[in-house]
Scaffold this motif. Sequence first.
Motif, mmCIF file in Angstrom:
data_model
loop_
_atom_site.group_PDB
_atom_site.id
_atom_site.type_symbol
_atom_site.label_atom_id
_atom_site.label_comp_id
_atom_site.label_asym_id
_atom_site.label_seq_id
_atom_site.Cartn_x
_atom_site.Cartn_y
_atom_site.Cartn_z
ATOM 1 N N PRO A 127 0.845 -1.206 0.000
ATOM 2 C CA PRO A 127 0.000 0.000 0.000
ATOM 3 C C PRO A 127 0.871 1.243 0.000
ATOM 4 O O PRO A 127 1.984 1.269 0.522
ATOM 5 C CB PRO A 127 -0.762 -0.121 1.336
ATOM 6 C CG PRO A 127 -0.706 -1.565 1.687
ATOM 7 C CD PRO A 127 0.583 -2.076 1.138
ATOM 8 N N GLU A 145 1.338 4.114 1.605
ATOM 9 C CA GLU A 145 1.129 4.942 2.791
ATOM 10 C C GLU A 145 2.445 5.137 3.496
ATOM 11 O O GLU A 145 3.364 4.316 3.352
ATOM 12 C CB GLU A 145 0.139 4.270 3.751
ATOM 13 C CG GLU A 145 -1.280 4.315 3.211
ATOM 14 C CD GLU A 145 -2.303 4.188 4.304
ATOM 15 O OE1 GLU A 145 -3.394 3.653 4.015
ATOM 16 O OE2 GLU A 145 -2.029 4.609 5.434
ATOM 17 N N GLU A 146 2.489 6.185 4.300
ATOM 18 C CA GLU A 146 3.724 6.541 4.980
ATOM 19 C C GLU A 146 4.083 5.519 6.041
ATOM 20 O O GLU A 146 5.236 5.130 6.190
ATOM 21 C CB GLU A 146 3.552 7.926 5.622
ATOM 22 C CG GLU A 146 4.838 8.645 5.925
ATOM 23 C CD GLU A 146 5.640 8.980 4.686
ATOM 24 O OE1 GLU A 146 5.049 9.410 3.686
ATOM 25 O OE2 GLU A 146 6.857 8.762 4.711
ATOM 26 N N ALA A 147 3.086 5.123 6.791
ATOM 27 C CA ALA A 147 3.348 4.166 7.872
ATOM 28 C C ALA A 147 2.101 3.340 8.106
ATOM 29 O O ALA A 147 0.989 3.853 8.057
ATOM 30 C CB ALA A 147 3.733 4.910 9.155
ATOM 31 N N LEU A 148 2.315 2.062 8.308
ATOM 32 C CA LEU A 148 1.196 1.165 8.554
ATOM 33 C C LEU A 148 1.591 0.152 9.614
ATOM 34 O O LEU A 148 2.776 -0.146 9.797
ATOM 35 C CB LEU A 148 0.806 0.410 7.273
ATOM 36 C CG LEU A 148 -0.077 1.137 6.254
ATOM 37 C CD1 LEU A 148 -0.283 0.266 5.028
ATOM 38 C CD2 LEU A 148 -1.424 1.489 6.860
ATOM 39 N N ARG A 149 0.582 -0.369 10.270
ATOM 40 C CA ARG A 149 0.822 -1.473 11.187
ATOM 41 C C ARG A 149 0.184 -2.716 10.573
ATOM 42 O O ARG A 149 -1.025 -2.890 10.632
ATOM 43 C CB ARG A 149 0.218 -1.172 12.548
ATOM 44 C CG ARG A 149 0.586 -2.172 13.610
ATOM 45 C CD ARG A 149 0.489 -1.556 14.983
ATOM 46 N NE ARG A 149 -0.658 -0.664 15.047
ATOM 47 C CZ ARG A 149 -1.595 -0.714 15.977
ATOM 48 N NH1 ARG A 149 -1.544 -1.592 16.886
ATOM 49 N NH2 ARG A 149 -2.588 0.151 15.995
ATOM 50 N N PHE A 150 1.051 -3.542 9.927
ATOM 51 C CA PHE A 150 0.542 -4.732 9.250
ATOM 52 C C PHE A 150 0.207 -5.801 10.277
ATOM 53 O O PHE A 150 1.002 -6.112 11.161
ATOM 54 C CB PHE A 150 1.590 -5.280 8.277
ATOM 55 C CG PHE A 150 1.818 -4.384 7.090
ATOM 56 C CD1 PHE A 150 2.835 -3.434 7.111
ATOM 57 C CD2 PHE A 150 1.011 -4.484 5.978
ATOM 58 C CE1 PHE A 150 3.034 -2.598 6.010
ATOM 59 C CE2 PHE A 150 1.214 -3.662 4.878
ATOM 60 C CZ PHE A 150 2.229 -2.709 4.879
ATOM 61 N N SER A 154 4.850 -2.793 12.630
ATOM 62 C CA SER A 154 4.689 -1.399 12.205
ATOM 63 C C SER A 154 5.872 -1.036 11.335
ATOM 64 O O SER A 154 7.026 -1.232 11.719
ATOM 65 C CB SER A 154 4.647 -0.489 13.432
ATOM 66 O OG SER A 154 3.469 -0.699 14.156
ATOM 67 N N THR A 155 5.579 -0.524 10.183
ATOM 68 C CA THR A 155 6.665 -0.225 9.250
ATOM 69 C C THR A 155 6.211 0.838 8.292
ATOM 70 O O THR A 155 5.024 1.181 8.188
ATOM 71 C CB THR A 155 7.081 -1.500 8.500
ATOM 72 O OG1 THR A 155 8.288 -1.240 7.784
ATOM 73 C CG2 THR A 155 6.005 -1.921 7.507
ATOM 74 N N SER A 156 7.166 1.311 7.537
ATOM 75 C CA SER A 156 6.856 2.296 6.509
ATOM 76 C C SER A 156 6.972 1.602 5.165
ATOM 77 O O SER A 156 8.077 1.212 4.726
ATOM 78 C CB SER A 156 7.859 3.444 6.592
ATOM 79 O OG SER A 156 7.674 4.308 5.482
ATOM 80 N N VAL A 211 9.523 2.723 2.711
ATOM 81 C CA VAL A 211 10.928 2.387 2.974
ATOM 82 C C VAL A 211 11.259 0.979 2.511
ATOM 83 O O VAL A 211 12.327 0.714 1.936
ATOM 84 C CB VAL A 211 11.209 2.557 4.479
ATOM 85 C CG1 VAL A 211 12.600 2.057 4.842
ATOM 86 C CG2 VAL A 211 11.059 4.025 4.881
ATOM 87 N N ARG A 270 -1.831 3.187 11.287
ATOM 88 C CA ARG A 270 -3.129 2.554 11.062
ATOM 89 C C ARG A 270 -2.935 1.063 10.881
ATOM 90 O O ARG A 270 -1.966 0.607 10.279
ATOM 91 C CB ARG A 270 -3.749 3.174 9.814
ATOM 92 C CG ARG A 270 -5.165 2.720 9.514
ATOM 93 C CD ARG A 270 -5.749 3.503 8.328
ATOM 94 N NE ARG A 270 -5.005 3.262 7.094
ATOM 95 C CZ ARG A 270 -5.234 2.240 6.276
ATOM 96 N NH1 ARG A 270 -6.145 1.335 6.578
ATOM 97 N NH2 ARG A 270 -4.532 2.113 5.154
ATOM 98 N N HIS A 278 -3.428 -2.532 9.257
ATOM 99 C CA HIS A 278 -3.726 -3.013 7.900
ATOM 100 C C HIS A 278 -3.546 -4.526 7.880
ATOM 101 O O HIS A 278 -2.416 -5.045 7.865
ATOM 102 C CB HIS A 278 -2.788 -2.367 6.886
ATOM 103 C CG HIS A 278 -3.120 -2.711 5.464
ATOM 104 N ND1 HIS A 278 -4.075 -2.034 4.742
ATOM 105 C CD2 HIS A 278 -2.644 -3.683 4.642
ATOM 106 C CE1 HIS A 278 -4.159 -2.572 3.525
ATOM 107 N NE2 HIS A 278 -3.305 -3.572 3.436
ATOM 108 N N THR A 301 10.411 -1.044 10.489
ATOM 109 C CA THR A 301 11.292 0.094 10.270
ATOM 110 C C THR A 301 10.879 1.202 11.225
ATOM 111 O O THR A 301 9.798 1.147 11.819
ATOM 112 C CB THR A 301 11.181 0.624 8.828
ATOM 113 O OG1 THR A 301 9.808 0.925 8.561
ATOM 114 C CG2 THR A 301 11.692 -0.387 7.820
#
Lengths: 292, 663
Positions: free
Chosen positions: A219, A221-226, A236-238, A241, B31, B33, B44
């Motif tokens: 996706p 997005e700048e940052a997500l928590r998969f 949680s990652t970007s 990046v 958020r 996902h 990261t």
Amino acid sequence: MDPVHLNRISDLALLSHVVVDGAMPGLHRSLRQGRGNEFFQYRSYEPGEDLKVVDWKVYARSDELVAKSYQEDTNFTVFLVIDASASMGYQGQETTYSKLRYASMIASCLAYMAHRQGDQIGLFGYGEETQQWIRPASGSGHFQRILQGIASLEAKGKTMHEKAWEQLSMVLPGRSMVIFLSDFLEAEETLTENLRFSLSSYYQSLCLQILDPLEITLPDEEALRFTEMEGVREISTSPAVIRSEYQAEMESFIQKLRDSMASISAEFETLTTDQDLGHALRRFLGLRNAAR
Amino acid sequence: MIEFGQPFALWAGLSIGLPVFAHMAYQTVTRKHPFPSLRFIGPTNIPRTGRKTPTDWLLLLSRILLFILITILLADPYWTQRNEISDKIAKSQAIIAVDLSPSMGGWNALAEAKVQVKSKLAEGEFDYRVVGFNANEVQLLTLPEKKKNDTIDKLKHSWQKGDAQMFLDKVPDFFEQGIDRKKLVIISDFQSGDWQSVYRNLSDDGIDFELIQVGENEVGGGRQSNLSIVDARQVPVGQEKIRIWVVVRNWEDKTVEAEVELITGGAIKETNKIELQPLGSKQSQFIIDSGSFTQATVRLKKEDLYPVDNQRSLWLKAPPPRRFGFWFSNENEGDTSQEKDFLRTAVLSSGDSGWNRWKMDQDMADLLRLGEAAPELELLFCLGLADWFESEQLSNVLTKFLEGGGVALLTPSEPFSASFGVIKKSGLMDFSFSKMAGGALRNSETFRISALSESSELASLFSGKASRDLYLTSFYRFGVIKNLRENLKIPLSDRDGRALGVVREFESGGRLVFFPFRVNPQWTDLPLRNSFLPLLMELIGKGVNNGSSRAWPLLEPGENWSGTEIFKADKPGVYRFEDQWIEVIPSLSESSPETISMIELEKALGGTQGALSVVEEANDPEGSGSYSLWLWFAIAASILLIIEMIWSRPVVNNAEKEIADHA
């Protein structure tokens, strides 16, 4: 055959008719007429033919000699194996349907095509447990049962490929085409061992890997928590990046799968849910025709 | 201006809050996902994003304000109304309070107190005021400049028992308004009886205090040396003699010899020597002819350190007899006449050979019946209650008599229902009449008194063999009454639980007794029995258990005696008041040489002497004019917290909602 538009058709029978009869005329061979149990159509009576084929009731009504044609049954089986684990329920932000829905659309079209050709059709749907098991058979009624079985699949539970395929290998009839619809996640190590039956000349395997486009690109997005759909892990990652590294890993994974399939003479195709259905159907037809 | 009870909380709030706000200002919220597989996803660092949108800044500011409010809340804020501190010297005033209780009349205490007062006034440190306090008043002394010492020298002790608490409660009123520095100097012997139960935190009133103890008699060997006449009684002995007995108490912890003198007619009639054990008492007796003198004085020959309690005066006259009378129907009924005879005989014989006497005074009873005042009548019998009582409108008169402390006994007439109706209408007692128990003949069923309750007054009177006569009493007829109102007592009942006597008490001490039977042998054999007299006198409240033995009124200074006018006891002695011969005796508690510990008293007055200063008063957050602001800050913080919670709740945007709908 844009799946976005086809997704609006909730009835799989109608959907398969629209796709196969409407969108793919002539790409598949007509049903053979021959000696079978299933009535196919009326035709003009040819003088010299056996009078048994004449429909005398029609003659009594219309004073016209017509003959019945019957669908010729083949002794070929098309076996649909659909992965209905939780990961198949993934639906990216850019699509309006899940991977399982996409797989169901393809499976219903393939079932219709097989039915039109007089093949027997079987269904095996699985996740953590077996959700659907329909023995191969032919006929319109059986075809409807197949479609109902496909429609009833729910994406839930962990993927248990080994267990499912082991069970499958014990019940596979002779001379079959086994079509796998799955994302094949976590499967590349065990795939070759479990699908070794493909090496036999009696079987042909077509593995269709169903992925969401965001599974390839991540996706935006700048940052997500998969969070894992078949587990409890969270990361949680970007995405921005890790995107390039992720895509490389994903390509490597798909290639490995492809190589594994090739080693056991199984056909493999990676499909994303934004692709039209024709590609998968054409692959099927190619294999089916080669099997005649 | 706003001040804080816990100012360190402000620094603690800053040290915690600043890092928290820095963190909150730059924290990015990720958020969730859901994803099919995390095998190729690694963690990261989340890039920091500043909250640059106007909405985020406002939310941040509101959170900062909320945190500030909570920090202030923890710092205990309060609002003080304080006058500007002027450059002038703070106003100061001191009250010198001199204890004038009777004990100050002994052990040279008052003399020492006068010296102390003069000494304090000479210091000139404060604007002094001098007050003298005793049991019922605190008197501000006017000290003219030239006659200051004379005024102080004229101070006398009072005769009433001391009440230090009353004095302490009035102390704040004696200071002028606007005084910055207040001081209370108490000069007293601090006798235990007066001071052991006092409590007042003078620091709450902003008053400093100093305690000066006098009368310790350190030179003379302490306060213990005191003999007191603690009791003196007179009782008749036969017809012509009077016995006077005196009890002397030794407050010292050693054996003491004393001489007790009897003075009559201004001369010492007799002297008795007694030896008193350490901290013990001894009785001494005198016998004199009665009729020779009306009063006598007993006193200790040797004057000690507290001479106030060394003398006691007594009346040698017999107190007047108690009076009783009758109300009855003017028709001379045989039953009523019998009843009257039985009751008159019983009451007249209830006196003793001493001064406990009863006298029938029918004139007084008739006077009362006519509505005139009859203050000397103590006991009234209303016999054969019937229509006559109602027609003469005697219920109001009787009620007034009872509310004045009088005692009355009612008996019914026949038919019983008529008497019941009269009682009910008069409002004197509230119950309902059921039926007549027993028949006209004596051969019918006999009723007996049931066992008396353990807790009843009659049970203590009729115990052991004395109860046998009572329980053999027969009742042939009586009215059965029920549904008695709560204010009525049943001291006597039959074995079926039916009332044989009903009593109503009045707040004045008056008492109304109703017998549901006539006091004559046709109804009961009670008047023929030995237990009739003690039962009767006990029911009307004149029995031995009521302590109503006859004697002249005995008062302490400060007490009152009510007659048509009011006699106020001032100082010990014997007094004639109306028809009463009143003895006023000094308060026994003032005779005790025991004094309270200064440490205990300091604690009771709120701390150590001289602890309070102007500076401490200024810092006292509990002083007058301080208002806690805790509630207001709590309300503001709560409102802001609710706003912040609503403002910062997660918002689902439209795109996500559509995706969810189409899934």
